[in-house]
Write an enzyme that holds these catalytic residues in place. Structure first.
Site, PDB file in Angstrom:
ATOM      1  N   ARG A  28       0.893  -1.258   0.030  1.00 49.52           N
ATOM      2  CA  ARG A  28       0.265   0.040   0.068  1.00 49.52           C
ATOM      3  C   ARG A  28       0.751   1.250  -0.099  1.00 49.52           C
ATOM      4  O   ARG A  28       2.047   1.088   0.359  1.00 49.52           O
ATOM      5  CB  ARG A  28      -0.940   0.077   1.122  1.00 49.52           C
ATOM      6  CG  ARG A  28      -1.824  -1.272   1.284  1.00 49.52           C
ATOM      7  CD  ARG A  28      -2.627  -1.026   2.683  1.00 49.52           C
ATOM      8  NE  ARG A  28      -3.786  -2.240   2.772  1.00 49.52           N
ATOM      9  CZ  ARG A  28      -3.251  -3.406   3.348  1.00 49.52           C
ATOM     10  NH1 ARG A  28      -2.196  -3.471   3.822  1.00 49.52           N
ATOM     11  NH2 ARG A  28      -4.369  -4.337   3.359  1.00 49.52           N
TER      12      ARG A  28
ATOM     13  N   LYS B 128      -2.667  -2.371   7.572  1.00 49.93           N
ATOM     14  CA  LYS B 128      -4.127  -2.360   7.642  1.00 49.93           C
ATOM     15  C   LYS B 128      -4.451  -3.225   8.597  1.00 49.93           C
ATOM     16  O   LYS B 128      -4.318  -4.543   8.821  1.00 49.93           O
ATOM     17  CB  LYS B 128      -4.955  -2.602   6.660  1.00 49.93           C
ATOM     18  CG  LYS B 128      -6.131  -2.149   6.510  1.00 49.93           C
ATOM     19  CD  LYS B 128      -7.027  -2.309   5.090  1.00 49.93           C
ATOM     20  CE  LYS B 128      -8.598  -2.072   5.225  1.00 49.93           C
ATOM     21  NZ  LYS B 128      -9.161  -2.046   3.846  1.00 49.93           N
TER      22      LYS B 128
ATOM     23  N   HIS C 299      -2.861   1.978  -5.459  1.00 53.56           N
ATOM     24  CA  HIS C 299      -3.381   0.783  -4.931  1.00 53.56           C
ATOM     25  C   HIS C 299      -3.743  -0.174  -6.369  1.00 53.56           C
ATOM     26  O   HIS C 299      -3.659  -1.483  -6.066  1.00 53.56           O
ATOM     27  CB  HIS C 299      -4.817   1.100  -4.447  1.00 53.56           C
ATOM     28  CG  HIS C 299      -5.022  -0.026  -3.127  1.00 53.56           C
ATOM     29  ND1 HIS C 299      -4.294   0.039  -1.937  1.00 53.56           N
ATOM     30  CD2 HIS C 299      -5.946  -1.029  -3.021  1.00 53.56           C
ATOM     31  CE1 HIS C 299      -4.741  -0.907  -1.212  1.00 53.56           C
ATOM     32  NE2 HIS C 299      -5.587  -1.375  -1.848  1.00 53.56           N
TER      33      HIS C 299
ATOM     34  N   ARG D  44      -0.814  -2.558  -6.248  1.00 51.47           N
ATOM     35  CA  ARG D  44      -0.861  -3.600  -5.608  1.00 51.47           C
ATOM     36  C   ARG D  44      -1.789  -4.704  -5.986  1.00 51.47           C
ATOM     37  O   ARG D  44      -1.422  -5.834  -6.147  1.00 51.47           O
ATOM     38  CB  ARG D  44      -1.309  -3.088  -4.247  1.00 51.47           C
ATOM     39  CG  ARG D  44      -1.826  -4.049  -3.223  1.00 51.47           C
ATOM     40  CD  ARG D  44      -2.210  -3.268  -1.786  1.00 51.47           C
ATOM     41  NE  ARG D  44      -2.795  -4.181  -0.808  1.00 51.47           N
ATOM     42  CZ  ARG D  44      -2.312  -4.961  -0.023  1.00 51.47           C
ATOM     43  NH1 ARG D  44      -0.863  -5.010   0.140  1.00 51.47           N
ATOM     44  NH2 ARG D  44      -2.834  -5.566   0.840  1.00 51.47           N
TER      45      ARG D  44
ATOM     46  N   HIS E 221      -3.295  -9.765   4.349  1.00 56.48           N
ATOM     47  CA  HIS E 221      -4.772  -9.922   4.487  1.00 56.48           C
ATOM     48  C   HIS E 221      -5.030 -10.883   5.500  1.00 56.48           C
ATOM     49  O   HIS E 221      -4.494 -12.060   5.639  1.00 56.48           O
ATOM     50  CB  HIS E 221      -5.488 -10.526   3.275  1.00 56.48           C
ATOM     51  CG  HIS E 221      -5.457  -9.499   1.975  1.00 56.48           C
ATOM     52  ND1 HIS E 221      -5.694  -9.951   0.754  1.00 56.48           N
ATOM     53  CD2 HIS E 221      -5.500  -8.130   1.952  1.00 56.48           C
ATOM     54  CE1 HIS E 221      -5.738  -8.931  -0.156  1.00 56.48           C
ATOM     55  NE2 HIS E 221      -5.585  -8.197   0.646  1.00 56.48           N
TER      56      HIS E 221
ATOM     57  N   TYR F 216      -8.843 -12.275  -6.453  1.00 55.36           N
ATOM     58  CA  TYR F 216      -7.824 -12.179  -7.385  1.00 55.36           C
ATOM     59  C   TYR F 216      -7.897 -13.325  -8.425  1.00 55.36           C
ATOM     60  O   TYR F 216      -7.297 -13.258  -9.620  1.00 55.36           O
ATOM     61  CB  TYR F 216      -6.468 -11.761  -7.156  1.00 55.36           C
ATOM     62  CG  TYR F 216      -6.114 -10.570  -6.272  1.00 55.36           C
ATOM     63  CD1 TYR F 216      -6.176  -9.350  -6.905  1.00 55.36           C
ATOM     64  CD2 TYR F 216      -6.084 -10.535  -4.819  1.00 55.36           C
ATOM     65  CE1 TYR F 216      -6.066  -8.171  -6.066  1.00 55.36           C
ATOM     66  CE2 TYR F 216      -5.962  -9.418  -4.066  1.00 55.36           C
ATOM     67  CZ  TYR F 216      -6.033  -8.165  -4.950  1.00 55.36           C
ATOM     68  OH  TYR F 216      -5.746  -6.926  -4.129  1.00 55.36           O
TER      69      TYR F 216
END
Length: 215
Positions: free
Chosen positions: A52, A77, A157, A160, A183, A192
């Site tokens: 990020r 995050k 982003h 990414r 994640h 994805y």
């Protein structure tokens, strides 16, 4: 029939949209148009390590684990620490980048305003007490995207997202990609899979071969 105020605060998404990704050819076109090396390297890291923009600009020199081909990502995050991949080529590029300014705190220090000569820019970066701003990095990418003739709305982003999608295309296990991206939930990463072109082509070849034998 009771009025429950809490329920008014809950909003469920009505649809799940797929992330925007760039093709490999588009990635090459964009990076050919990035004007300044001080922006090119952090943008390369956003793509090459799936960072990020905030994770990228806040990297410290000790976060770069070149011998292990890893980057330590602090407090990403959700307040989670994790490791992501670092290409050997990108590690060498980071070494060259840092040696130009040798800031003890930041890999990508703030440039600040002043004379634009390379020597003066490097001097200011070496003395900077803050990391590079996100706005300047985003603007550099926007300019490169337009110069490359790409009309879609592309942000840092998107680099990414493209990183993850290209790894899926090349058959990297989804749980490994989850670790790189940091994640917490595997379902976030599995989005994805829907963007993988190689897997779709392999599936199509398989079914074409099978159906041709049945007809």
């Amino acid at each position: 029939g009771k009025k429950i105020a809490l329920l008014d605060q809950i909003k469920a998404p009505d649809r799940q949209s797929l992330p925007e990704v760039l093709s490999r050819e588009e990635i090459v076109r964009i990076f050919r148009e990035v004007r300044f090396g001080r922006y090119r390297t952090p943008l390369l890291l956003c793509y090459g390590s799936g960072l990020r923009i905030g994770e990228c600009v806040n990297l410290h020199p000790e976060d770069i684990r070149g011998k292990d081909n890893k980057i330590f990502v602090r407090c990403s995050k959700g307040g989670k620490d994790h490791y992501t991949i670092l290409s050997s080529y990108l590690h060498k590029e980071l070494q060259r980048y840092w040696k130009r300014h040798k800031n003890r705190c930041w890999v990508f220090p703030r440039v600040s305003r002043g004379p634009a000569s390379v020597q003066e820019v490097c001097r200011r970066m070496g003395q900077a007490s803050e990391p590079m701003g996100r706005t300047g990095l985003g603007n550099a990418l926007t300019h490169a995207v337009r110069a490359a003739g790409i009309l879609r709305k592309i942000s840092c982003h998107t680099l990414r997202h493209s990183f993850a999608s290209h790894l899926v295309d090349d058959g990297v296990p989804i749980m490994q990609i989850q670790e790189y991206l940091g994640h917490a939930n595997i379902e976030t990463t599995t989005a994805y899979i829907h963007l993988a072109t190689v897997s779709h082509e392999k599936a199509l070849d398989c079914m074409d071969s099978m159906i041709s034998k049945l007809l």
